[in-house]
Scaffold this active site. Structure first.
Site, mmCIF file in Angstrom:
data_model
loop_
_atom_site.group_PDB
_atom_site.id
_atom_site.type_symbol
_atom_site.label_atom_id
_atom_site.label_comp_id
_atom_site.label_asym_id
_atom_site.label_seq_id
_atom_site.Cartn_x
_atom_site.Cartn_y
_atom_site.Cartn_z
ATOM 1 C CB SER A 90 -6.050 -4.254 -8.078
ATOM 2 O OG SER A 90 -6.035 -3.310 -7.036
ATOM 3 C CG ASP A 216 -6.125 -8.344 -0.845
ATOM 4 O OD1 ASP A 216 -5.364 -7.367 -0.676
ATOM 5 O OD2 ASP A 216 -6.617 -8.636 -1.950
ATOM 6 C CG HIS A 245 -3.949 -6.771 -3.789
ATOM 7 N ND1 HIS A 245 -5.329 -6.750 -3.693
ATOM 8 C CD2 HIS A 245 -3.650 -5.911 -4.803
ATOM 9 C CE1 HIS A 245 -5.832 -5.910 -4.580
ATOM 10 N NE2 HIS A 245 -4.828 -5.398 -5.267
#
Length: 287
Positions: A90, A216, A245
């Protein structure tokens, strides 16, 4: 210096620095770290500045502090290995890209997991999708005490894993599962980093393994396509079909380990151009 939530696994002369995401914790990288260690790598799962405490701790820091802590961890690991790879989840992927752009001689390859330039996944509420505007208002003190709260499915498709992590997160164990919300000022800092990396991504020459979930819930595959089109080094892409995710802890984490170990190993051995012993990697479709 190892911080309270860091983990370090001594292995061979190829090392991997693992970087967690915003409001996250090194624990979200531990599965991958242990797998890479079993494959022979030295692994450092680092703790970003301001993380693994409470919201007040996080608000004392910004993206430059987070990036400084990455640089310090990289300095420490680089002195122990011959090849250093950097992998992030991320926002951690943005910090990995930033390090590769700034220090091309130190970073031999990248693992970019669920790279996030903007929160545009299917589970993000409509109002939260406007969070990219926060850098325009937070300098005036607007939203100082506000947060976007985490909601189901928390980036995790596997119900059992989701329940366990959500229980820790909502129970206040930030060192194990991170904070349950994203404070507006911290999101503003995240977007400042994201805007900068949009401009600087063409400086990245290191080989990049880009892994992203097709479904995601936090950051759509458009984020991954932005990386694939922007970096200037060799790229391999993997689109995961059975994860959300948090691909480093979700149902296909073993694939993340396997592909990463193979990718980093080929770079260290000078064999990156050889055919990959996997089915053809899924390409990211155009917008």
């Amino acid at each position: 210096m190892i911080k309270k939530a860091d983990f370090f696994l001594q292995g061979g002369r190829s090392g991997v620095l693992l970087i967690h995401g915003l409001t996250g914790t090194p624990a979200e990288m531990r599965f991958v770290g242990k797998g890479l260690h079993r494959a022979g790598f030295t692994v450092h799962g680092m703790q970003l500045a301001g993380h693994c405490g409470d919201t007040a701790d996080l608000l004392k820091t910004g993206w430059r502090d987070w990036y400084r802590s990455v640089g310090e961890a990289a300095d420490e690991l680089r002195g122990k290995v011959d090849h250093m790879f950097v992998a992030g989840l991320s926002m951690g992927a943005l910090l990995a890209l930033k390090l590769a752009a700034d220090r091309p001689n130190d970073v031999d390859g990248l693992g970019l997991y669920g790279t996030t330039f903007v929160y545009d996944g299917w589970a993000i509420p409509r109002i939260a999708k406007l969070s990219f505007l926060l850098p325009l208002v937070t300098p005036f003190g607007i939203g100082r005490g506000r947060s976007f709260q985490e909601t189901e499915p928390y980036g995790i498709k596997d119900q059992r894993i989701r329940d366990r992590i959500a229980s820790s997160m909502l129970g206040g164990d930030s060192a194990a599962a991170g904070l349950p919300g994203n404070p507006w000022p911290s999101l503003s800092q995240f977007y400042r980093l994201a805007f900068r990396m949009r401009r600087e991504i063409s400086k990245v020459r290191a080989p990049s393994l880009i892994m992203h979930a097709a479904e995601d819930d936090i950051a759509s595959p458009r984020n991954a396509r932005k990386v694939a089109r922007g970096v200037r080094g060799p790229v391999e892409t993997v689109l995961l079909k059975d994860s959300y995710h948090m691909i480093t802890v979700d149902q296909e984490r073993d694939k993340v380990i396997e592909r990463s170990a193979n990718f980093f190993g080929r770079i260290a051995a000078g064999r990156l151009g050889e055919p990959v012993a996997y089915p053809a990697a899924a390409a990211f479709a155009s917008d």
